[in-house]
Design an enzyme around this catalytic site. Structure first.
Site, mmCIF file in Angstrom:
data_model
loop_
_atom_site.group_PDB
_atom_site.id
_atom_site.type_symbol
_atom_site.label_atom_id
_atom_site.label_comp_id
_atom_site.label_asym_id
_atom_site.label_seq_id
_atom_site.Cartn_x
_atom_site.Cartn_y
_atom_site.Cartn_z
ATOM 1 N N LYS A 69 0.727 -1.246 -0.036
ATOM 2 C CA LYS A 69 -0.011 -0.016 0.027
ATOM 3 C C LYS A 69 0.993 1.312 -0.008
ATOM 4 O O LYS A 69 2.213 1.222 0.155
ATOM 5 C CB LYS A 69 -0.911 -0.142 1.203
ATOM 6 N N TYR A 110 -12.267 -3.113 -3.188
ATOM 7 C CA TYR A 110 -12.801 -3.185 -1.841
ATOM 8 C C TYR A 110 -14.466 -3.114 -1.746
ATOM 9 O O TYR A 110 -14.850 -2.704 -0.940
ATOM 10 C CB TYR A 110 -12.236 -1.952 -1.253
ATOM 11 N N PHE A 147 -15.586 3.057 7.399
ATOM 12 C CA PHE A 147 -14.098 3.494 6.848
ATOM 13 C C PHE A 147 -13.838 3.256 5.477
ATOM 14 O O PHE A 147 -12.725 3.664 5.008
ATOM 15 C CB PHE A 147 -12.933 2.381 7.771
ATOM 16 N N ARG A 173 -1.198 -14.723 3.613
ATOM 17 C CA ARG A 173 -1.991 -14.138 5.009
ATOM 18 C C ARG A 173 -1.148 -14.282 6.065
ATOM 19 O O ARG A 173 -1.019 -13.357 6.963
ATOM 20 C CB ARG A 173 -3.304 -14.712 5.125
ATOM 21 N N THR A 226 -5.145 -8.272 10.443
ATOM 22 C CA THR A 226 -5.548 -6.911 9.796
ATOM 23 C C THR A 226 -5.084 -5.752 10.560
ATOM 24 O O THR A 226 -4.544 -4.809 10.269
ATOM 25 C CB THR A 226 -7.159 -6.943 9.731
ATOM 26 N N ARG A 263 2.949 -7.017 8.963
ATOM 27 C CA ARG A 263 2.250 -6.008 9.798
ATOM 28 C C ARG A 263 2.784 -5.883 11.098
ATOM 29 O O ARG A 263 3.123 -4.710 11.675
ATOM 30 C CB ARG A 263 0.941 -6.076 9.556
ATOM 31 N N ASN A 296 -1.890 -0.159 7.149
ATOM 32 C CA ASN A 296 -1.259 -1.553 7.659
ATOM 33 C C ASN A 296 -0.389 -2.152 6.475
ATOM 34 O O ASN A 296 -0.176 -3.349 6.416
ATOM 35 C CB ASN A 296 -2.330 -2.324 8.065
ATOM 36 N N HIS A 301 -1.627 -5.598 1.431
ATOM 37 C CA HIS A 301 -2.905 -6.492 1.188
ATOM 38 C C HIS A 301 -2.508 -7.902 0.657
ATOM 39 O O HIS A 301 -1.751 -7.875 -0.027
ATOM 40 C CB HIS A 301 -3.886 -5.859 0.004
ATOM 41 N N GLU A 336 -9.206 -10.318 -8.027
ATOM 42 C CA GLU A 336 -8.397 -9.342 -7.773
ATOM 43 C C GLU A 336 -7.104 -9.102 -8.812
ATOM 44 O O GLU A 336 -6.894 -8.129 -9.049
ATOM 45 C CB GLU A 336 -7.544 -9.461 -6.211
HETATM 46 P P1 IDP Z 1 -7.272 -7.294 5.386
HETATM 47 O O1 IDP Z 1 -6.747 -6.594 4.617
HETATM 48 O O2 IDP Z 1 -6.507 -8.069 6.502
HETATM 49 O O3 IDP Z 1 -7.961 -8.601 4.382
HETATM 50 P P2 IDP Z 1 -10.001 -6.514 5.458
HETATM 51 O O4 IDP Z 1 -11.032 -6.673 6.764
HETATM 52 O O5 IDP Z 1 -10.451 -7.148 4.220
HETATM 53 O O6 IDP Z 1 -8.767 -6.835 6.181
HETATM 54 O O7 IDP Z 1 -9.985 -4.611 5.339
HETATM 55 C C1 IDP Z 1 -9.208 -4.458 4.207
HETATM 56 C C2 IDP Z 1 -8.766 -3.340 4.655
HETATM 57 O O8 IDP Z 1 -9.584 -2.113 5.189
HETATM 58 C C3 IDP Z 1 -7.544 -3.444 5.727
HETATM 59 O O9 IDP Z 1 -6.425 -3.993 5.492
HETATM 60 C C4 IDP Z 1 -7.371 -2.182 6.303
HETATM 61 O O10 IDP Z 1 -6.546 -1.279 5.279
HETATM 62 C C5 IDP Z 1 -8.786 -1.227 6.262
HETATM 63 N N1 IDP Z 1 -9.466 -1.674 7.321
HETATM 64 C C6 IDP Z 1 -10.130 -2.709 7.677
HETATM 65 N N2 IDP Z 1 -10.782 -2.511 9.245
HETATM 66 C C7 IDP Z 1 -10.522 -1.018 9.462
HETATM 67 C C8 IDP Z 1 -10.980 -0.399 10.383
HETATM 68 O O11 IDP Z 1 -11.801 -0.605 11.224
HETATM 69 N N3 IDP Z 1 -10.491 0.852 10.238
HETATM 70 C C9 IDP Z 1 -9.981 1.495 9.275
HETATM 71 N N4 IDP Z 1 -9.607 0.773 8.070
HETATM 72 C C10 IDP Z 1 -9.783 -0.645 8.413
HETATM 73 MG MG MG Z 2 -9.345 -8.609 3.144
#
Ligand code: IDP
Ligand code: MG
Length: 160
Positions: free
Chosen positions: A20, A60, A68, A96, A102, A113, A123, A126, A137
């Protein structure tokens, strides 16, 4: 023929992995790519890319209703990302694990991370959450002609 059917079924899975904008700006690209290389997965696609908003929204789209979501799309489009496709047996789950949870404060040390991030909204990386999303994707970010088919010379040292 049987060998043909086998060749198709043996084709291993793909993960779409993306560094990212924070990871690019912070100079973490080399370290992160090294982790996937050393593990032994095969790189099938790689590019530095300034993400158009429509691409981030498509990627997304399952999170569209989350509070968010607008900030997330803004974050992904805030600077260049590094788009990658890695292929190999079990690559989705393994990527993963390399990436970590996450929420970076819950990510184990030794994960990307866990080593490099603090906040969920910064974070760093992805990784696809299923083989189906790996395919979906990859199509979004690389289209149908963006990948390179090649034969790594190390294969006999990685697969028995
Ligand atoms: P992942 O990237 O670990 O698969 P997902 O739940 O798919 O996590 O969420 C996608 C992305 O959205 C996360 O990597 C993070 O950048 C962002 N994200 C997820 N939850 C939150 C939140 O509660 N606040 C802000 N950003 C979030
Ligand atoms: Mg995800």
């Amino acid at each position: 023929t049987l060998s043909r059917a086998n060749a198709v079924s043996v084709r291993s899975e793909m993960s779409y992995v993306m560094i990212k904008p924070d990871g690019v700006q912070r100079g973490l690209v080399g370290d992160i790519i090294s982790r996937f290389e050393r593990k032994g997965f095969q790189l099938k696609g790689l590019k530095l890319y300034q993400t158009p908003q429509a691409v981030a929204e498509e990627h997304y789209k399952d999170l569209k209703e989350k509070p968010f979501y607008p900030a997330l799309v803004g974050y992904i489009c805030s600077g260049p990302v590094v788009c990658m496709v890695w292929e190999g047996k079990g690559v989705v789950a393994s990527a993963r694990k390399l990436i970590g949870a996450t929420n970076p404060l819950a990510s184990e040390p030794g994960t990307i991370r866990g080593d490099f991030a603090i906040e969920v909204g910064r974070n760093v990386i992805h990784g696809s959450d299923s083989p189906e999303n790996g395919e979906r994707e990859t199509a979004i970010w690389f289209g149908s002609e963006g990948l390179v088919e090649w034969t790594p010379t190390m294969t006999p040292w990685l697969k028995e």
